[in-house]
Design an enzyme around this catalytic site. Structure first.
Site, PDB file in Angstrom:
ATOM      1  N   ASN A  71     -10.743 -14.584  30.597  1.00  0.00           N
ATOM      2  CA  ASN A  71      -9.540 -13.810  32.140  1.00  0.00           C
ATOM      3  C   ASN A  71      -8.854 -14.198  32.614  1.00  0.00           C
ATOM      4  O   ASN A  71      -8.236 -15.756  32.240  1.00  0.00           O
ATOM      5  CB  ASN A  71     -11.419 -14.467  32.805  1.00  0.00           C
ATOM      6  CG  ASN A  71     -12.206 -14.330  32.538  1.00  0.00           C
ATOM      7  OD1 ASN A  71     -12.303 -13.167  31.924  1.00  0.00           O
ATOM      8  ND2 ASN A  71     -13.558 -14.724  33.446  1.00  0.00           N
ATOM      9  N   GLY A  72      -8.142 -13.405  33.516  1.00  0.00           N
ATOM     10  CA  GLY A  72      -7.059 -14.132  33.920  1.00  0.00           C
ATOM     11  C   GLY A  72      -5.217 -12.923  33.353  1.00  0.00           C
ATOM     12  O   GLY A  72      -6.173 -12.029  32.650  1.00  0.00           O
ATOM     13  N   TRP A  87     -12.878  -6.586  32.646  1.00  0.00           N
ATOM     14  CA  TRP A  87     -12.362  -5.644  33.999  1.00  0.00           C
ATOM     15  C   TRP A  87     -11.113  -5.733  33.243  1.00  0.00           C
ATOM     16  O   TRP A  87     -10.179  -5.907  32.940  1.00  0.00           O
ATOM     17  CB  TRP A  87     -12.896  -6.235  35.316  1.00  0.00           C
ATOM     18  CG  TRP A  87     -12.011  -5.372  36.498  1.00  0.00           C
ATOM     19  CD1 TRP A  87     -12.788  -4.581  37.108  1.00  0.00           C
ATOM     20  CD2 TRP A  87     -10.814  -5.305  36.704  1.00  0.00           C
ATOM     21  NE1 TRP A  87     -11.987  -3.752  38.268  1.00  0.00           N
ATOM     22  CE2 TRP A  87     -10.746  -4.628  37.995  1.00  0.00           C
ATOM     23  CE3 TRP A  87      -9.347  -6.621  36.351  1.00  0.00           C
ATOM     24  CZ2 TRP A  87      -9.638  -4.007  38.883  1.00  0.00           C
ATOM     25  CZ3 TRP A  87      -8.982  -5.703  38.128  1.00  0.00           C
ATOM     26  CH2 TRP A  87      -8.853  -4.726  38.704  1.00  0.00           C
ATOM     27  N   ARG A 120     -18.810  -9.002  37.924  1.00  0.00           N
ATOM     28  CA  ARG A 120     -17.412  -9.073  37.281  1.00  0.00           C
ATOM     29  C   ARG A 120     -17.049  -8.190  37.070  1.00  0.00           C
ATOM     30  O   ARG A 120     -15.170  -8.851  36.733  1.00  0.00           O
ATOM     31  CB  ARG A 120     -17.470 -10.269  36.878  1.00  0.00           C
ATOM     32  CG  ARG A 120     -18.113 -12.010  37.890  1.00  0.00           C
ATOM     33  CD  ARG A 120     -18.002 -13.242  37.371  1.00  0.00           C
ATOM     34  NE  ARG A 120     -16.372 -13.476  37.058  1.00  0.00           N
ATOM     35  CZ  ARG A 120     -16.280 -14.685  38.183  1.00  0.00           C
ATOM     36  NH1 ARG A 120     -16.718 -14.872  39.217  1.00  0.00           N
ATOM     37  NH2 ARG A 120     -14.923 -15.197  38.200  1.00  0.00           N
ATOM     38  N   GLU A 142     -15.151  -2.232  58.619  1.00  0.00           N
ATOM     39  CA  GLU A 142     -16.424  -3.308  57.333  1.00  0.00           C
ATOM     40  C   GLU A 142     -17.025  -1.812  56.839  1.00  0.00           C
ATOM     41  O   GLU A 142     -17.724  -1.971  56.051  1.00  0.00           O
ATOM     42  CB  GLU A 142     -17.167  -4.232  57.666  1.00  0.00           C
ATOM     43  CG  GLU A 142     -18.199  -4.732  57.229  1.00  0.00           C
ATOM     44  CD  GLU A 142     -17.799  -5.087  55.693  1.00  0.00           C
ATOM     45  OE1 GLU A 142     -18.262  -5.294  54.487  1.00  0.00           O
ATOM     46  OE2 GLU A 142     -16.273  -5.433  55.066  1.00  0.00           O
ATOM     47  N   GLU A 158     -16.591   2.092  49.036  1.00  0.00           N
ATOM     48  CA  GLU A 158     -16.621   0.984  48.168  1.00  0.00           C
ATOM     49  C   GLU A 158     -16.980   1.904  46.691  1.00  0.00           C
ATOM     50  O   GLU A 158     -17.759   1.804  45.619  1.00  0.00           O
ATOM     51  CB  GLU A 158     -17.392  -0.613  48.728  1.00  0.00           C
ATOM     52  CG  GLU A 158     -15.946  -0.997  48.699  1.00  0.00           C
ATOM     53  CD  GLU A 158     -16.469  -2.868  49.104  1.00  0.00           C
ATOM     54  OE1 GLU A 158     -15.732  -3.545  48.701  1.00  0.00           O
ATOM     55  OE2 GLU A 158     -17.485  -2.515  49.667  1.00  0.00           O
TER      56      GLU A 158
END
Length: 618
Positions: free
Chosen positions: A101-102, A75, A27, A491, A498
């Site tokens: 977080n946020g 992150w 995450r 995809e 990625e």
């Protein structure tokens, strides 16, 4: 994005926090840190970089111990990755510590006011501002008594000044036996143990210690002690929280014998597709069966349009859903980027069904689209993987994937599970309208065969690795397909971008000659998804156009097609199936191709740069 884990109990918190952070590193992995509360002081250890390269090396040199603590893996949003910007952050007094977080949108205004009041900041983060704000309120309320704990009251008062999103864990040096958590727009749960409790942004952080969790709702504030927890709400006088049982165990969040989580999850797909289908097929009636739609057959029959907001890989699955709903049920279907849909004032008719698709159930843009649709009075169903997630709870009904935790940042098994569920739902919508039971049964039999057919594709892993090594140094790729395999091409391109950082584009094969073919040369491979379906001859003509310009071609073709071997540089075969089901097979070689190219280039497959698994901020 970002990960939070907290512990309060009788055990040493440090190894529990470190283990939880490792499970949450997918995450966010710019930096990591922990704060232990004990002996009248905080012991804070934090370091830039991935956990094993930073925090885990720091702790043996500078140990920290205590029976309560919070940890965070970051992150970056405000401020670049650095030791100073790593969480946890202290308030001005040093008596409050916070992980977050946020995004605090009004942090700069709050910070300027605090600077005028004499506060000193040591980072560029919005989180440190929040810590100082909580500290200010704590100094005002800590001497007061009442129903709420002083730390809880301070957090609640501070959050009333905050604009933005948050999932937070808070400790006070004055109360080593209390931890406070709160959420708005960023997931948070309480793990319930015996004589100990946990706080986490994701169940994978605590599943090794408990499978009993309580998911917090927006505006909930939890006061957590070793033997109990209470939840109150900023938005109302009562808070409704129930304890849920996790569907998976600790082993599901471990790599096992695989080199990477992504490879493990690719190889799990025969089982996860089977799980998505299990108990939902009635061959005798040619009908799918769902238990959680919360809509009657009459209500489903009234639907005359479907709108599907989604993001990333889920958006590609949604495109396949558009094809499926229109072919099987003749229902006009629109696929929307959730990030655009949430802000558009698009006209949606009365009998429109909004179907949101998300692996995590916490994607900020998709959640906002769900809420806006419900405000307008539309029925909203969710296709989701995480039981108890915010989207799963707030939708009117939905379908769980039952794929288990997906740790690799690049989604694989969630995509095929989403496509499986969409195929079942589209068939249901068709069967209650015009589709015959024999056609339904034929389709369901083909779906039931898909897991075993995926196994056959996976048996070619070594051959696909050799093809990947051949093209690993190329810097541009095209992925081309038609009809059902156009979204598969998108995809495939996304997977390669990625995890290998190679520029890749997906197109409908016929669109190449409308511009992109100008990019074709001997160094630019094209991956053609070209099963033996109704579009085969037209796709083959598009392939010839690429070869005429000396472009290398990798083909994903149907078993038994010997003709194509002489016209392409490399070919990967998939079993024959019905056209609408072919994406479940053709996407597997593209996942493996991206994986092996990334490994050959030395990339960190499970933790690609700049990406995080669950996008819970705008």
């Amino acid at each position: 994005m970002c990960g939070i884990v907290g512990y309060i109990g009788k055990r040493d918190a440090t190894p529990i926090l470190l283990e939880g952070l490792r499970r949450l590193e997918y995450r966010g992995y710019d930096s990591a840190g922990i704060a232990l509360n004990g002996d009248g002081r905080f012991q804070i250890r934090k370091k830039k970089g991935k956990i094993d390269e930073g925090l885990a090396r720091l702790l043996p040199e500078n140990p920290a111990h205590g029976n309560s603590g919070i940890g965070h893996t970051r992150w970056a949003t405000h401020g670049p990755p650095s030791d100073e910007n790593s969480h946890p952050h202290l308030d001005q007094s040093g008596r409050i510590v916070v992980v977050h977080n946020g995004v605090i949108e009004n942090f700069d205004r709050l910070k300027q006011r605090m600077l005028r009041d004499g506060h000193t900041f040591h980072s560029a983060t919005d989180t440190e501002v929040l810590a100082h704000l909580i500290g200010e309120h704590y100094m005002k309320v800590k001497a007061k008594s009442g129903d709420l704990h002083p730390l809880t009251l301070a957090v609640m008062n501070a959050l009333r000044e905050v604009i933005g999103t948050y999932g937070i864990g808070v400790l006070s040096v004055d109360y080593p036996d209390v931890m406070v958590g709160a959420r708005r727009g960023s997931p948070l749960l309480v793990g319930v143990g015996e004589g100990e409790h946990f706080l986490a942004s994701d169940a994978s952080a605590v599943v090794a210690h408990t499978r009993q969790v309580a998911y917090l709702n927006d505006y909930d504030v939890a006061t957590i002690e070793s033997g109990r927890f209470d939840v109150t709400s900023l938005g109302s006088d009562t808070a409704k929280v129930q304890i849920s049982q996790l569907e998976f165990g600790a082993e599901a969040a471990e790599k096992g014998d695989f080199a990477h989580f992504m490879l493990k999850e690719i190889f799990e797909q025969p089982r996860t597709v089977q799980n998505a289908l299990r108990g939902r097929i009635d061959l005798e009636e040619g009908m799918p069966k769902f238990g959680g739609l919360n809509m009657t057959t009459a209500e489903l029959r009234e639907v005359d349009q479907i709108v599907i907001p989604a993001c990333g890989t889920s958006w590609h699955a949604a495109l396949l859903g558009e094809y499926l709903f229109e072919e099987f049920a003749h229902i006009p279907t629109e696929v929307e980027y959730a990030s655009e849909f949430r802000y558009r004032n698009s006209p949606i008719e009365k009998h429109t069904l909004v179907l949101v698709i998300t692996q995590s159930g916490e994607t900020a843009d998709t959640l906002a689209g769900l809420r806006e649709s419900r405000r307008r009075g539309h029925k909203v169903l969710a296709i989701c993987n995480v039981v108890g997630s915010t989207i799963a709870r707030e939708a009117d009904g939905g379908i769980y994937l039952h794929a288990g935790p997906e740790i690799g940042v690049a989604s694989t098994k969630a995509f095929t599970s989403q496509v499986s569920v969409l195929a079942l739902f589209a068939l249901l919508m068709g069967r209650i309208r015009m589709l015959s039971s024999s056609k339904g049964a034929q389709f369901l039999r083909a779906l039931e065969a898909a897991p075993q057919q995926i196994e056959k594709v996976l048996e070619q892993n070594d051959a696909i690795r050799r093809i990947a090594q051949k093209y690993a140094q190329c810097e541009d790729f095209f992925f081309l397909g038609r009809q059902y395999n156009f979204p598969v091409s998108l995809e495939g391109a996304l997977k390669l971008k990625e995890i290998s950082y190679i520029h890749a584009e997906g197109y409908p094969a016929a669109e190449m000659k409308h511009g992109p073919i100008a990019m074709i040369d001997e160094k630019t491979p094209s991956v053609f998804v070209i099963p033996s379906d109704g579009m085969y001859e037209k796709s083959f003509s598009n392939l010839e156009e690429i070869k005429a310009r000396k472009g290398p071609v990798i083909a994903i073709a149907t078993e038994g097609n010997t003709r194509i071997k002489d016209r392409v540089d490399d070919v990967i075969y998939v079993p024959s199936t019905l056209e609408p089901i072919s994406p479940l097979l053709t996407v597997i070689p593209l996942q493996l191709l991206a994986y092996h190219i990334a490994v050959a280039r030395g990339c960190d497959v499970d933790k690609p740069r700049n990406l995080a698994k669950s996008v819970t901020v705008e």
